[in-house]
Design an enzyme around this catalytic site. Structure first.
Site, PDB file in Angstrom:
ATOM      1  N   CYS A  57      35.631  22.235  52.520  1.00 19.02           N
ATOM      2  CA  CYS A  57      34.874  21.936  51.304  1.00 19.02           C
ATOM      3  C   CYS A  57      35.643  22.278  50.030  1.00 19.02           C
ATOM      4  CB  CYS A  57      33.544  22.671  51.331  1.00 19.02           C
ATOM      5  SG  CYS A  57      32.579  22.320  52.805  1.00 19.02           S
ATOM      6  N   CYS A  64      35.866  27.303  48.440  1.00 20.89           N
ATOM      7  CA  CYS A  64      34.511  26.858  48.773  1.00 20.89           C
ATOM      8  C   CYS A  64      33.571  28.065  48.734  1.00 20.89           C
ATOM      9  CB  CYS A  64      34.490  26.226  50.159  1.00 20.89           C
ATOM     10  SG  CYS A  64      34.687  27.446  51.471  1.00 20.89           S
ATOM     11  N   ARG A  72      26.888  10.032  49.291  1.00 25.56           N
ATOM     12  CA  ARG A  72      26.575  11.238  48.500  1.00 25.56           C
ATOM     13  C   ARG A  72      26.792  11.013  46.991  1.00 25.56           C
ATOM     14  NH1 ARG A  72      27.218  15.915  52.008  1.00 25.56           N
ATOM     15  NH2 ARG A  72      26.461  15.264  54.050  1.00 25.56           N
ATOM     16  N   CYS A 122      36.322  27.596  56.447  1.00 26.43           N
ATOM     17  CA  CYS A 122      36.374  27.020  57.800  1.00 26.43           C
ATOM     18  C   CYS A 122      37.056  25.666  57.683  1.00 26.43           C
ATOM     19  CB  CYS A 122      34.964  26.912  58.394  1.00 26.43           C
ATOM     20  SG  CYS A 122      34.060  25.443  57.883  1.00 26.43           S
ATOM     21  N   LYS A 158      31.333   9.397  51.251  1.00 20.87           N
ATOM     22  CA  LYS A 158      31.632   9.890  49.899  1.00 20.87           C
ATOM     23  C   LYS A 158      32.406   8.865  49.079  1.00 20.87           C
ATOM     24  CE  LYS A 158      31.586  14.665  51.345  1.00 20.87           C
ATOM     25  NZ  LYS A 158      32.321  15.926  51.501  1.00 20.87           N
ATOM     26  N   ARG A 162      21.084  20.794  46.377  1.00 17.58           N
ATOM     27  CA  ARG A 162      22.241  20.161  45.718  1.00 17.58           C
ATOM     28  C   ARG A 162      21.728  18.953  44.942  1.00 17.58           C
ATOM     29  NH1 ARG A 162      26.315  18.569  50.126  1.00 17.58           N
ATOM     30  NH2 ARG A 162      26.919  20.750  50.105  1.00 17.58           N
ATOM     31  N   CYS A 218      26.878  30.197  53.464  1.00 17.26           N
ATOM     32  CA  CYS A 218      27.258  29.084  54.331  1.00 17.26           C
ATOM     33  C   CYS A 218      27.195  29.495  55.805  1.00 17.26           C
ATOM     34  CB  CYS A 218      28.657  28.581  53.998  1.00 17.26           C
ATOM     35  SG  CYS A 218      29.096  27.223  55.086  1.00 17.26           S
ATOM     36  N   LYS A 276      28.060  11.460  57.013  1.00 18.15           N
ATOM     37  CA  LYS A 276      28.138  11.505  55.552  1.00 18.15           C
ATOM     38  C   LYS A 276      29.171  10.514  55.020  1.00 18.15           C
ATOM     39  CE  LYS A 276      29.295  15.909  55.262  1.00 18.15           C
ATOM     40  NZ  LYS A 276      29.922  17.199  54.901  1.00 18.15           N
TER      41      LYS A 276
HETATM   42 FE1  SRM Z   1      30.989  20.791  52.334  1.00 18.60          FE
HETATM   43  C1  SRM Z   1      29.140  21.330  55.110  1.00 18.60           C
HETATM   44  C2  SRM Z   1      29.473  23.326  50.759  1.00 18.60           C
HETATM   45  C3  SRM Z   1      32.329  19.750  49.427  1.00 18.60           C
HETATM   46  C4  SRM Z   1      33.239  18.888  54.094  1.00 18.60           C
HETATM   47  N1  SRM Z   1      29.508  22.076  52.836  1.00 18.60           N
HETATM   48  C5  SRM Z   1      28.846  22.103  54.030  1.00 18.60           C
HETATM   49  C6  SRM Z   1      27.674  23.092  53.985  1.00 18.60           C
HETATM   50  C7  SRM Z   1      26.456  22.340  53.533  1.00 18.60           C
HETATM   51  C8  SRM Z   1      27.411  23.884  55.276  1.00 18.60           C
HETATM   52  C9  SRM Z   1      26.413  23.325  56.239  1.00 18.60           C
HETATM   53  O1  SRM Z   1      26.568  22.174  56.726  1.00 18.60           O
HETATM   54  O2  SRM Z   1      25.457  24.018  56.554  1.00 18.60           O
HETATM   55  C10 SRM Z   1      28.204  24.034  52.865  1.00 18.60           C
HETATM   56  C11 SRM Z   1      27.146  24.804  52.095  1.00 18.60           C
HETATM   57  C12 SRM Z   1      27.694  26.104  51.582  1.00 18.60           C
HETATM   58  C13 SRM Z   1      26.828  26.743  50.573  1.00 18.60           C
HETATM   59  O3  SRM Z   1      26.244  27.813  50.884  1.00 18.60           O
HETATM   60  O4  SRM Z   1      26.716  26.242  49.463  1.00 18.60           O
HETATM   61  C14 SRM Z   1      29.102  23.105  52.074  1.00 18.60           C
HETATM   62  N2  SRM Z   1      30.803  21.349  50.426  1.00 18.60           N
HETATM   63  C15 SRM Z   1      30.201  22.485  49.980  1.00 18.60           C
HETATM   64  C16 SRM Z   1      30.466  22.709  48.512  1.00 18.60           C
HETATM   65  C17 SRM Z   1      29.301  23.358  47.784  1.00 18.60           C
HETATM   66  C18 SRM Z   1      31.749  23.545  48.373  1.00 18.60           C
HETATM   67  C19 SRM Z   1      32.024  24.110  47.018  1.00 18.60           C
HETATM   68  O5  SRM Z   1      32.480  25.260  47.014  1.00 18.60           O
HETATM   69  O6  SRM Z   1      31.856  23.466  45.998  1.00 18.60           O
HETATM   70  C20 SRM Z   1      30.787  21.276  48.091  1.00 18.60           C
HETATM   71  C21 SRM Z   1      29.555  20.511  47.719  1.00 18.60           C
HETATM   72  C22 SRM Z   1      29.885  19.138  47.314  1.00 18.60           C
HETATM   73  C23 SRM Z   1      28.722  18.350  46.757  1.00 18.60           C
HETATM   74  O7  SRM Z   1      28.289  18.669  45.664  1.00 18.60           O
HETATM   75  O8  SRM Z   1      28.310  17.395  47.432  1.00 18.60           O
HETATM   76  C24 SRM Z   1      31.357  20.709  49.389  1.00 18.60           C
HETATM   77  N3  SRM Z   1      32.468  19.475  51.821  1.00 18.60           N
HETATM   78  C25 SRM Z   1      32.961  19.292  50.565  1.00 18.60           C
HETATM   79  C26 SRM Z   1      34.227  18.625  50.635  1.00 18.60           C
HETATM   80  C27 SRM Z   1      35.138  18.311  49.444  1.00 18.60           C
HETATM   81  C28 SRM Z   1      34.848  16.986  48.817  1.00 18.60           C
HETATM   82  O9  SRM Z   1      33.961  16.259  49.273  1.00 18.60           O
HETATM   83  O10 SRM Z   1      35.537  16.668  47.858  1.00 18.60           O
HETATM   84  C29 SRM Z   1      34.503  18.393  51.982  1.00 18.60           C
HETATM   85  C30 SRM Z   1      35.799  17.788  52.562  1.00 18.60           C
HETATM   86  C31 SRM Z   1      35.925  16.331  52.374  1.00 18.60           C
HETATM   87  C32 SRM Z   1      35.372  15.584  53.537  1.00 18.60           C
HETATM   88  O11 SRM Z   1      34.166  15.348  53.557  1.00 18.60           O
HETATM   89  O12 SRM Z   1      36.139  15.274  54.446  1.00 18.60           O
HETATM   90  C33 SRM Z   1      33.375  18.919  52.717  1.00 18.60           C
HETATM   91  N4  SRM Z   1      31.134  20.168  54.254  1.00 18.60           N
HETATM   92  C34 SRM Z   1      32.154  19.426  54.782  1.00 18.60           C
HETATM   93  C35 SRM Z   1      31.938  19.283  56.211  1.00 18.60           C
HETATM   94  C36 SRM Z   1      32.830  18.506  57.203  1.00 18.60           C
HETATM   95  C37 SRM Z   1      32.493  17.065  57.269  1.00 18.60           C
HETATM   96  C38 SRM Z   1      33.229  16.323  58.354  1.00 18.60           C
HETATM   97  O13 SRM Z   1      33.820  15.281  58.054  1.00 18.60           O
HETATM   98  O14 SRM Z   1      33.225  16.785  59.501  1.00 18.60           O
HETATM   99  C39 SRM Z   1      30.759  19.999  56.504  1.00 18.60           C
HETATM  100  C40 SRM Z   1      30.103  20.177  57.892  1.00 18.60           C
HETATM  101  C41 SRM Z   1      29.417  18.947  58.376  1.00 18.60           C
HETATM  102  O15 SRM Z   1      29.166  17.989  57.655  1.00 18.60           O
HETATM  103  O16 SRM Z   1      29.107  18.955  59.568  1.00 18.60           O
HETATM  104  C42 SRM Z   1      30.292  20.546  55.258  1.00 18.60           C
HETATM  105 FE1  SF4 Z   2      31.136  26.491  54.488  1.00 20.56          FE
HETATM  106 FE2  SF4 Z   2      33.313  25.751  55.754  1.00 20.56          FE
HETATM  107 FE3  SF4 Z   2      32.412  24.305  53.736  1.00 20.56          FE
HETATM  108 FE4  SF4 Z   2      33.484  26.626  53.231  1.00 20.56          FE
HETATM  109  S1  SF4 Z   2      34.561  24.907  54.159  1.00 20.56           S
HETATM  110  S2  SF4 Z   2      31.530  25.891  52.386  1.00 20.56           S
HETATM  111  S3  SF4 Z   2      32.907  27.811  54.981  1.00 20.56           S
HETATM  112  S4  SF4 Z   2      31.385  24.583  55.651  1.00 20.56           S
END
Ligand code: SRM
Ligand code: SF4
Length: 576
Positions: free
Chosen positions: A483, A434, A153, A479, A216, A83, A440, A214
């Site tokens: 995201c 997402c 981030r 899930c 943001k 990323r 993922c 993390k």
């Molecule tokens: Fe996310 C984890 C993809 C935006 C909350 N996210 C992941 C992971 C890296 C899975 C992992 O931990 O192994 C996913 C990788 C999937 C893949 O194969 O690409 C993933 N997140 C994404 C992306 C690519 C979704 C998308 O379709 O665009 C976004 C990448 C953003 C970036 O460029 O940095 C993405 N993730 C978000 C958002 C939305 C936002 O930030 O606007 C959220 C919700 C907002 C928030 O943070 O509350 C989000 N991602 C998470 C979480 C839960 C965090 C938490 O507070 O518990 C995880 C899991 C974790 O961190 O343990 C996670």
């Molecule tokens: Fe993966 Fe869950 Fe984030 Fe979708 S919402 S990219 S399934 S961690």
């Protein structure tokens, strides 16, 4: 410091294991460099598996073929997802050509994936190509430092280019904030770029064990809430006077993730701390980060984000500590209003006389699909484009800064390659998912791969009820990590298991209300039949131009979430 005793407010107990590995990592180095040379396995072990995240990569494997490989007694096909760090989502055409080439030649999937946080990901990079990847990016002026892990981030910024001077200024602030909050360790350069070894003795802002979780940050320019401020720990809302940026309202403690069935986890809107003048911006950013660094929960990672810190210590206490650390007093917030969230598709003219074309990219996936060679189209545009590209926080892309004489040729290329299509419905443009399967590891249900046909079904429902032009902000996440930001949608689907989702209703079109659970663990066809019924009622009974999310709340179909820490899981609030 304020007169609070930091230790009194910290969570006591056995620290999470991530705290140990950060502490022992020698400022994020670990033994990554040594393990890179081990080609017996395609993956990384234990601590390094976590540490590469701070360098912007996640170890993954293709879940579609996992079982088959296990049957053949093969280890999973380990790859990494990278990323990039692109504050405000801006990338130059030359850089685009470079990432296009790398995706084509050195990734398993060949795609460039635009994310919900204004950057791009490569999926499917083999261990042996990791160094080459970083060196290729570095040669183009791109890095992936701190795009994952317990750090601040990629900093988002409203992506509408040059509608006013405020946009250009706001973008500058996004880059300054990003730089100010970056880790200072030289580990990235040492490991990936063969940089000089340097001794790191401190991380003045992030601390030697980095943040509890993390973090943001956004810079948002009202009336457009395209960055979805309530998903973020720290937001700077641009306040302008006479067309000039004069400062920011600061919103702290938003976040969307939760865990199914765990009432101690919930999405939360950010709290308004008040207005600051421009010159206080970097100090306030650092003060919020260091307050969260010192007060955040390092015992339980599920409750470690800023949103939980605010709930635990009290928003007033957190704010007073920020004031004390930044030596400022927040003034009363200046008035502003968010009226929109989606991207403004098609052409707009900027104040500089240049033209900007926003393209809808379904799921942000840039690849050559049958009959839709999006990647080839983008490459051809990048070969002639004189401005820049801007990724949006809705997984779309702006071709920015086009001189009048080049408009036609760029539009023609976009049309020829399926990047611009007048038949794309408003509903499709308002839908997002997402990544989920196959890359993922946390996905419980499909998201990106189910969205296109799910939207086709919603289009059918809207047409059936005589409103094909209407749209409902619809988001799917595989899930409850959220995201795809379903927890700020009018219709939100959250994966529960294969083919099963929880259905949330009642967010607003401008992203200022969290939706509530309507039905649990149901299939997409059950969801569609609920949507069919509710859309029928909405179009019959709505009050003027009332939006779907507001209608379901006003008509009592769903009780609004008012204070999510207390009422998000309140089943009593759910109408029978
Ligand atoms: Fe996310 C984890 C993809 C935006 C909350 N996210 C992941 C992971 C890296 C899975 C992992 O931990 O192994 C996913 C990788 C999937 C893949 O194969 O690409 C993933 N997140 C994404 C992306 C690519 C979704 C998308 O379709 O665009 C976004 C990448 C953003 C970036 O460029 O940095 C993405 N993730 C978000 C958002 C939305 C936002 O930030 O606007 C959220 C919700 C907002 C928030 O943070 O509350 C989000 N991602 C998470 C979480 C839960 C965090 C938490 O507070 O518990 C995880 C899991 C974790 O961190 O343990 C996670
Ligand atoms: Fe993966 Fe869950 Fe984030 Fe979708 S919402 S990219 S399934 S961690």
């Amino acid at each position: 410091m304020s007169d609070i005793n930091i230790e009194d407010l910290q969570v006591q107990g056995k620290l999470a294991d991530n705290e140990r590995l950060k502490r022992e990592s020698n400022f994020l180095r670990g033994t990554i460099a040594e393990e890179l040379n081990d080609q017996i396995t395609g993956g990384f072990s234990a601590d390094n598996f976590q540490l590469i995240r701070f360098h912007g990569m996640y170890q993954q494997d293709d879940r579609d073929i996992r079982a088959e490989r296990a049957k053949q007694k093969l280890e999973p096909l380990h790859t990494v997802m990278l990323r990039a760090r692109l504050p405000g989502g801006i990338i130059q055409p030359k850089q685009w050509l470079g990432i296009d080439q790398f995706a084509e030649d050195k990734t398993i999937y060949g795609s460039i994936r635009l994310t919900t946080r204004q950057t791009f990901q490569f999926h499917g990079v083999l261990k042996r190509n990791m160094k080459l990847m970083h060196q290729t990016l570095n040669d183009m002026g791109i890095d992936s430092i701190a795009t994952a892990g317990d750090v601040n981030r990629n900093v988002l910024c409203t992506s509408n280019p040059i509608e006013s001077e405020v946009h250009a200024e706001a973008y500058q602030w996004a880059t300054k904030i990003s730089k100010h909050l970056l880790p200072k360790t030289n580990a990235y350069a040492e490991i990936w770029l063969n940089g000089e070894k340097a001794v790191t003795t401190e991380e003045p802002i992030l601390g030697s064990t980095y943040l509890p979780r993390k973090f943001k940050t956004t810079v948002a320019i009202p009336p457009l809430n395209d960055v979805d401020v309530h998903a973020n720990d720290l937001n700077f809302i641009a306040i302008a006077e006479g067309g000039k940026l004069i400062g920011f309202n600061v919103l702290v403690g938003g976040g969307l993730a939760m865990t199914h069935g765990d009432t101690a986890t919930y999405p939360r809107k950010a709290t308004d701390f008040g207005f600051i003048p421009l010159e206080a911006t970097l100090d306030v950013a650092a003060a919020v980060v260091t307050t969260q660094r010192d007060l955040g929960n390092r015992v339980n990672r599920k409750n470690a984000k800023t949103k939980y810190t605010l709930e635990r210590v009290g928003a007033d206490v957190f704010k007073a500590e920020v004031e004390s650390r930044a030596s400022i007093k927040f003034e009363d917030s200046r008035p502003y209003e968010f009226t929109e969230r989606g991207d403004r598709f098609g052409w707009v003219e900027g104040i500089d006389g240049k033209h900007h074309l926003t393209l809808f990219i379904e799921n942000g996936r840039i690849l050559d699909f049958p009959n839709k060679p999006l990647k080839t189209g983008m490459r051809k545009i990048a070969e002639i484009h004189q401005g820049d590209f801007r990724m949006t926080a809705n997984q779309n892309l702006v071709i920015a800064g086009v001189p009048a004489e080049q408009k036609d040729v760029i539009e023609q290329l976009a049309r020829e390659h399926g990047l611009l299509d007048d038949d794309t419905s408003n509903q499709r443009k308002s839908s997002m998912a997402c990544v989920a399967f196959p890359t993922c590891p946390l996905a419980m249900a499909e998201a990106e791969r189910m969205l296109p046909s799910f939207v086709t079904d919603i289009e059918g429902i809207l047409a059936k009820h005589g409103a094909p032009e209407e749209s409902i902000i619809t988001r799917v996440t595989g899930c409850p990590n959220g995201c795809g930001r379903a927890m700020l949608a009018e219709i939100g689907l959250v994966g529960k298991g294969p083919g099963k989702y929880n259905l949330y209703l009642g967010g607003t079109h401008n992203g200022e209300r969290i939706p509530r659970l309507h039905k649990e663990n149901i299939s997409d066809s059950e969801i569609l039949s609920i949507i069919d019924e509710l859309v029928g009622r909405w179009l019959q009974e709505r009050d003027g131009a009332e939006r779907f999310g507001d209608f379901v709340v006003r008509s009592g179909i769903i009780a609004p979430v008012v204070d999510s820490a207390k009422d998000f899981h309140d089943v009593g609030a759910i109408p029978a």
